[in-house]
Design a protein around this motif. Structure first.
Motif, PDB file in Angstrom:
ATOM      1  N   GLU A 329       2.976   2.700  -4.943  1.00 28.68           N
ATOM      2  CA  GLU A 329       1.884   1.727  -5.043  1.00 28.68           C
ATOM      3  C   GLU A 329       1.894   1.158  -6.452  1.00 28.68           C
ATOM      4  O   GLU A 329       1.864   1.916  -7.408  1.00 28.68           O
ATOM      5  CB  GLU A 329       0.537   2.432  -4.820  1.00 28.68           C
ATOM      6  CG  GLU A 329       0.344   2.968  -3.429  1.00 28.68           C
ATOM      7  CD  GLU A 329       0.078   1.845  -2.446  1.00 28.68           C
ATOM      8  OE1 GLU A 329      -0.757   0.984  -2.764  1.00 28.68           O
ATOM      9  OE2 GLU A 329       0.738   1.838  -1.390  1.00 28.68           O
ATOM     10  N   PRO A 330       1.881  -0.161  -6.592  1.00 15.34           N
ATOM     11  CA  PRO A 330       1.940  -0.715  -7.946  1.00 15.34           C
ATOM     12  C   PRO A 330       0.694  -0.403  -8.778  1.00 15.34           C
ATOM     13  O   PRO A 330      -0.383  -0.160  -8.233  1.00 15.34           O
ATOM     14  CB  PRO A 330       2.065  -2.228  -7.715  1.00 15.34           C
ATOM     15  CG  PRO A 330       1.761  -2.469  -6.305  1.00 15.34           C
ATOM     16  CD  PRO A 330       1.904  -1.189  -5.548  1.00 15.34           C
ATOM     17  N   LEU A 331       0.878  -0.431 -10.077  1.00 14.13           N
ATOM     18  CA  LEU A 331      -0.226  -0.236 -11.019  1.00 14.13           C
ATOM     19  C   LEU A 331      -0.983  -1.556 -11.150  1.00 14.13           C
ATOM     20  O   LEU A 331      -0.376  -2.604 -11.348  1.00 14.13           O
ATOM     21  CB  LEU A 331       0.330   0.183 -12.380  1.00 14.13           C
ATOM     22  CG  LEU A 331      -0.654   0.213 -13.566  1.00 14.13           C
ATOM     23  CD1 LEU A 331      -1.715   1.281 -13.359  1.00 14.13           C
ATOM     24  CD2 LEU A 331       0.086   0.454 -14.875  1.00 14.13           C
ATOM     25  N   ARG A 332      -2.316  -1.507 -11.030  1.00 11.07           N
ATOM     26  CA  ARG A 332      -3.122  -2.724 -11.120  1.00 11.07           C
ATOM     27  C   ARG A 332      -4.209  -2.591 -12.170  1.00 11.07           C
ATOM     28  O   ARG A 332      -4.611  -1.504 -12.543  1.00 11.07           O
ATOM     29  CB  ARG A 332      -3.807  -2.990  -9.772  1.00 11.07           C
ATOM     30  CG  ARG A 332      -2.860  -3.377  -8.692  1.00 11.07           C
ATOM     31  CD  ARG A 332      -3.585  -3.339  -7.352  1.00 11.07           C
ATOM     32  NE  ARG A 332      -2.626  -3.329  -6.270  1.00 11.07           N
ATOM     33  CZ  ARG A 332      -1.998  -4.411  -5.833  1.00 11.07           C
ATOM     34  NH1 ARG A 332      -2.219  -5.579  -6.380  1.00 11.07           N
ATOM     35  NH2 ARG A 332      -1.125  -4.322  -4.840  1.00 11.07           N
ATOM     36  N   LEU A 370       2.479  -3.550 -12.168  1.00 10.79           N
ATOM     37  CA  LEU A 370       3.793  -2.952 -12.403  1.00 10.79           C
ATOM     38  C   LEU A 370       4.173  -2.190 -11.143  1.00 10.79           C
ATOM     39  O   LEU A 370       3.396  -1.389 -10.636  1.00 10.79           O
ATOM     40  CB  LEU A 370       3.765  -1.974 -13.580  1.00 10.79           C
ATOM     41  CG  LEU A 370       3.749  -2.546 -14.997  1.00 10.79           C
ATOM     42  CD1 LEU A 370       3.717  -1.402 -16.000  1.00 10.79           C
ATOM     43  CD2 LEU A 370       4.968  -3.433 -15.267  1.00 10.79           C
ATOM     44  N   SER A 371       5.375  -2.458 -10.649  1.00 15.19           N
ATOM     45  CA  SER A 371       5.839  -1.764  -9.457  1.00 15.19           C
ATOM     46  C   SER A 371       6.641  -0.529  -9.838  1.00 15.19           C
ATOM     47  O   SER A 371       6.977  -0.335 -11.005  1.00 15.19           O
ATOM     48  CB  SER A 371       6.721  -2.688  -8.625  1.00 15.19           C
ATOM     49  OG  SER A 371       6.010  -3.848  -8.321  1.00 15.19           O
ATOM     50  N   LEU A 372       6.946   0.271  -8.816  1.00 10.37           N
ATOM     51  CA  LEU A 372       7.737   1.483  -9.017  1.00 10.37           C
ATOM     52  C   LEU A 372       8.960   1.186  -9.885  1.00 10.37           C
ATOM     53  O   LEU A 372       9.672   0.209  -9.642  1.00 10.37           O
ATOM     54  CB  LEU A 372       8.199   2.013  -7.646  1.00 10.37           C
ATOM     55  CG  LEU A 372       9.119   3.222  -7.666  1.00 10.37           C
ATOM     56  CD1 LEU A 372       8.396   4.441  -8.239  1.00 10.37           C
ATOM     57  CD2 LEU A 372       9.625   3.535  -6.268  1.00 10.37           C
ATOM     58  N   ASN A 373       9.188   2.023 -10.892  1.00  8.46           N
ATOM     59  CA  ASN A 373      10.340   1.935 -11.787  1.00  8.46           C
ATOM     60  C   ASN A 373      10.286   0.774 -12.772  1.00  8.46           C
ATOM     61  O   ASN A 373      11.238   0.550 -13.507  1.00  8.46           O
ATOM     62  CB  ASN A 373      11.657   1.889 -11.014  1.00  8.46           C
ATOM     63  CG  ASN A 373      11.940   3.191 -10.316  1.00  8.46           C
ATOM     64  OD1 ASN A 373      11.769   4.257 -10.922  1.00  8.46           O
ATOM     65  ND2 ASN A 373      12.332   3.143  -9.059  1.00  8.46           N
TER      66      ASN A 373
END
Ligand code: GDP
Lengths: 514, 311
Positions: A329-332, A370-373
């Motif tokens: 799950e992306p960071l928001r 920001l998405s995974l990695n």
């Protein structure tokens, strides 16, 4: 593997490796384990048997480590694997990580405890995006020593030209990372050239073999010379007269009789004893697990930090940090998070995305998530002040992880760039101080607040003297304000208790936190 | 107590020995273990790794006593020496010991005992352990597992999360960065904590020698009746049923790991001191666990058992 008649004690070096499938990482690690006799005979028989099945006469050293390919085929989790070998001089811990972009989180994890990184390159393919990425991540995580291992030299006829070109390109790229030492070594993991023994196929290379380099490189600067920091992990109270603060010195050196500061209370006291099971110490330094006694009976518990009196860290309610995001799950923005720093869990939120980093050319990219990695620079705010140093100056207090409060999973790794000034913190709910440290100045204000806070469900806590300056701007916002005075700590009346409990319920961590 | 002088070379050339580093790291992990959980418990198996854990726990909380209990899951098939040693050690440390018996799980019908030659209760321990974890509301159990022991363990965390059923999900392990261990969990979930993760068998022996830690005689060469089963020597006793063609013989042997008497194989050895053991380990021909019949039941035996909640 034997070290019976040690004259000097062995020390310990931790390093990380990364490479894409087929660069030869498993072969290289297998070779290091094999040639240092860190492989037991039954393991060896097992791989010899498996190698026979494959045919071709060579022992497949890659089989020793359950290579990435095998992991993929068998659908084994791709993860950091730790491996061990030793020479008479040194014990090594390898954090073995896959190198592809989808494994950035593994590279970050592996690099977080490493002193040195081996960047593996296939001589035929030259420097790849992933080699750059690994170098960047290593330096981001504070690794100052990089080894560029140019593998499969046998497949380019041991050509010095090929090697020199790769080295030049790598040095160009890493120049922008600043402060890293590079040792480039041409090797063949398959035939063993320059891994443990030099062999005679690369006469133009006069530097050390990989193992010799690993064995002799001086360990990274110890953190001894930095200002003192130690997170209190546990309070040891065998009886009434002993109250010891147990922890592992994160950085710096302390001596008996020196004065320390306790954060966040900022109280000071003199060190009266440094205990260990093996006896009392006159001094302790970074890395030592000790028990510290202070002259004054201060209220100190797990989560507090002992720091140098003369050179304390910032107690920051927010920081600008580089974050490596590790979750699907992306960071928001504004998402509820928990930060784990030292021995403390505190509430946290992202209040601003400064930019994301394109890892391949290090350029800054605008983003709102920001998405995974992915890696990016953000502003993180905390539920209470944390003692932070910039990560580049102090790895012990500059790193923290982010945790999802719903699942408790670790979702991000953060490296502090700088502390945020309080005036830069937008969400006033995060401009708090610890409830225990304050008392109320203005009774009427506090009483009036009670119902308001209930109805709005939001409040900010402002320490007394700041009030005048910020009051106008706060009043215009949909936030309520509690004014607290840092003076008068001793006089805790019922009203103070009320504020404390209210502040706790609003900003405290709640019962399921620790 | 003497005041120790700081190391003579306090300059940049100062070497932290690997054993000191491993010890300080383990103590750090132990304090996180005691600090983050409400009902931490040390899983005591009687083997050298859990004896080492107990020793390190004592160091970590000195001058106080070890602030958590030791839990022994007794299969009823232990070596006599193991139980004697356990009781002696617990008494000496003033530690608290809780014992739960596999026999009780069998009597309650929770598990079915294996019978016949080759049978072992080693696998049954898991049920008794998980029951004990639930009964005692243990939220973190300390184990002596090391990453170098077995392929499946190379990726194990210091803080290893277990779900409500005590299961280990290799796909759902939390990334572990720096020295920050995330032990947050929901009610009913628990953790296994492994302070010895970064130790190798050699480190363990070197440290036992350095610290002069007492260990059971089983680890030193002694003469005892054994039978050859496959390529390991199995000590004969009441709990080991023999195949018709097996004839016990006296041999000079020692144990490299000590688990259940039914499945822990001995190796022929003349090593009767720690230094001799270290010399033997250095020249080791077999990995440590290869003498254990329970790992041989399949290539991925360990991984399978871990998923089910084995130590
Ligand atoms: N010719 C040659 N082949 C190599 C060398 N290193 C590895 N290989 C081969 O490259 C393939 C991939 O190697 P492996 O170690 O499994 O790579 P990994 O995927 O990075 O772990 C295998 O077939 C190896 O035998 C080398 O130095 N020279």
């Amino acid at each position: 593997m034997a070290h019976l008649t040690e004259e000097k004690p062995m020390d310990l070096l931790r390093f990380t490796t990364a490479g894409s499938v087929d660069d030869g990482k498993s072969s290289l690690i297998g070779r290091l384990l094999y040639d240092t006799k860190s492989i037991f005979e039954d393991q060896l028989e097992a791989i010899e048997r498996a190698s026979e099945q494959l045919g071709d006469g060579q022992i497949q050293l890659a089989l020793l480590t359950d290579g990435l390919r095998a992991e993929r085929e068998q659908k084994i989790t791709i993860d950091v694997a730790y491996r061990y070998f030793a020479t008479p001089r040194r014990k090594f811990i390898i954090a073995d990580t896959p190198g592809h972009i989808q494994y950035t989180r593994n590279m970050v994890t592996g690099a977080s405890t490493a002193d040195l990184a081996i960047i593996l390159v296939d001589a035929r393919k030259g420097l790849q995006t992933q080699s750059r990425r690994h170098a960047y991540i290593s330096s981001l995580l504070g690794i100052k020593q990089l080894v560029l291992a140019v593998n499969k030299m046998d497949l380019v006829e041991y050509s010095q030209i090929v090697f020199d070109e790769i080295e030049r390109e790598f040095r160009d790229y890493t120049a922008s990372l600043g402060g890293v030492t590079i040792q480039a070594i041409p090797i063949s993991a398959l035939y063993g050239d320059n891994v443990v023994d030099a062999g005679d196929r690369i006469p133009w290379y006069t530097g050390p073999t990989l193992l010799k380099y690993l064995d002799e490189v001086s360990p990274p600067d110890a953190l001894d010379h930095l200002p003192f920091r130690m997170a209190v992990q546990y309070v040891i109270r065998p009886h009434q007269d002993f109250r010891g603060l147990a922890g592992r010195v994160g950085s710096g050196t302390i001596r008996l009789g020196e004065t320390l500061q306790v954060l966040p209370s900022k109280r000071k006291s003199v060190i009266t004893a440094i205990d260990t099971f093996d006896g009392q110490l006159k001094s302790a330094q970074a890395g030592d697990s000790v028990v510290i006694s202070l002259a004054d009976d201060l209220d100190i518990s797990r989560g507090d930090t002992l720091v140098s009196e003369t050179d304390p860290p910032q107690l920051a309610n927010g920081v600008r940090a580089t974050v490596a995001w590790m979750h699907e799950e992306p960071l928001r923005l504004g998402q509820d998070l928990i930060a784990l720093h030292g021995s403390q869990f505190v509430k946290a939120q992202i209040q601003r995305f400064v930019h994301a980093v394109n890892i391949d050319d290090l350029s800054a990219v605008d983003t709102d998530r920001l998405s995974l990695n992915e890696i990016g620079v953000v502003e993180v705010v905390f539920g209470c002040g944390l003692p932070v140093d910039p990560y580049s100056q102090n790895r012990a207090t500059g790193g923290f992880v982010l945790i999802d409060p719903d699942t408790n999973v670790t979702v991000g790794a953060c490296m502090v760039e700088s502390a945020l000034h309080d005036s830069k913190i937008q969400n006033l709910a995060f401009r708090t101080v610890r409830a225990q440290q304050v008392s109320v100045v203005n009774l009427q204000v506090a009483e009036a607040l009670r119902s308001e806070i209930r109805s709005r469900g939001q409040a900010a806590v402002i320490v007394g003297s700041e009030f005048a300056a910020v009051a106008p701007s706060i009043m215009s916002q949909d936030v309520f304000v509690i004014v607290l005075d840092p003076r008068g700590l001793e006089s805790r009346g019922p009203l103070v208790d009320w504020v404390v409990s209210m502040v706790d319920s609003l900003f405290g961590l709640g019962e399921n936190t620790i | 107590m003497p005041i120790l002088e700081p190391p003579t070379s306090m300059n940049s050339a100062h070497i932290r020995s690997h054993l000191k580093e491993l010890e300080d790291e383990a103590i750090y992990v132990l304090r996180e273990f005691a600090g983050q959980f409400e009902r931490p418990t040390l899983l005591f198996s009687g083997g050298k790794d859990s004896i080492l854990l107990t020793h390190l726990s004592r160091k970590a909380f000195y001058p106080a006593r070890i602030p958590f209990p030791l839990l022994h899951i007794d299969t009823g098939q232990n070596f006599v020496e193991t139980i004697d040693f356990r009781d002696h050690m617990v008494k000496q440390l003033g530690a608290s010991l809780v014992v739960r018996y596999v026999q009780d799980s069998i009597d309650l019908g929770r598990v079915k005992d294996e019978t016949g030659p080759g049978s072992t209760r080693n696998g049954l321990q898991t049920v008794t352990l998980l029951d004990a974890i639930r009964e005692l509301r243990i939220d973190a159990a300390l184990g002596g597992g090391r990453r170098d022991e077995e392929k499946a363990r190379a990726k194990e965390r210091f803080f290893s999360h277990r779900d409500l059923f005590g299961q280990w999900d290799p796909k759902n392990q939390r990334p572990e960065l720096w020295n920050l261990f995330n032990g947050r969990h929901r009610a009913g979930e628990n953790f296994r904590v492994f302070p010895l993760s970064n130790w190798t068998e050699m480190d363990v022996w070197q440290y036992i020698a350095q610290e002069k830690i007492e260990i059971p005689n089983l680890y030193f060469a002694h003469i005892r009746p054994v039978v050859k089963r496959g390529d390991v020597w199995l000590a004969t006793s009441d709990v080991v049923e023999l195949f018709p063609d097996e004839r016990p013989e006296e041999r000079l042997v020692r144990f490299r790991t000590v688990g259940d008497a039914t499945c822990t194989g001995a190796v022929e050895s003349t090593a009767s001191t720690l230094d001799e053991i270290i010399a033997e380990v250095a020249a080791a021909r077999m990995t440590e666990r290869s003498g254990r019949a329970d790992d041989r039941r399949g290539e991925t035996a360990m991984e399978d058992r871990k998923r089910q909640g084995y130590f």
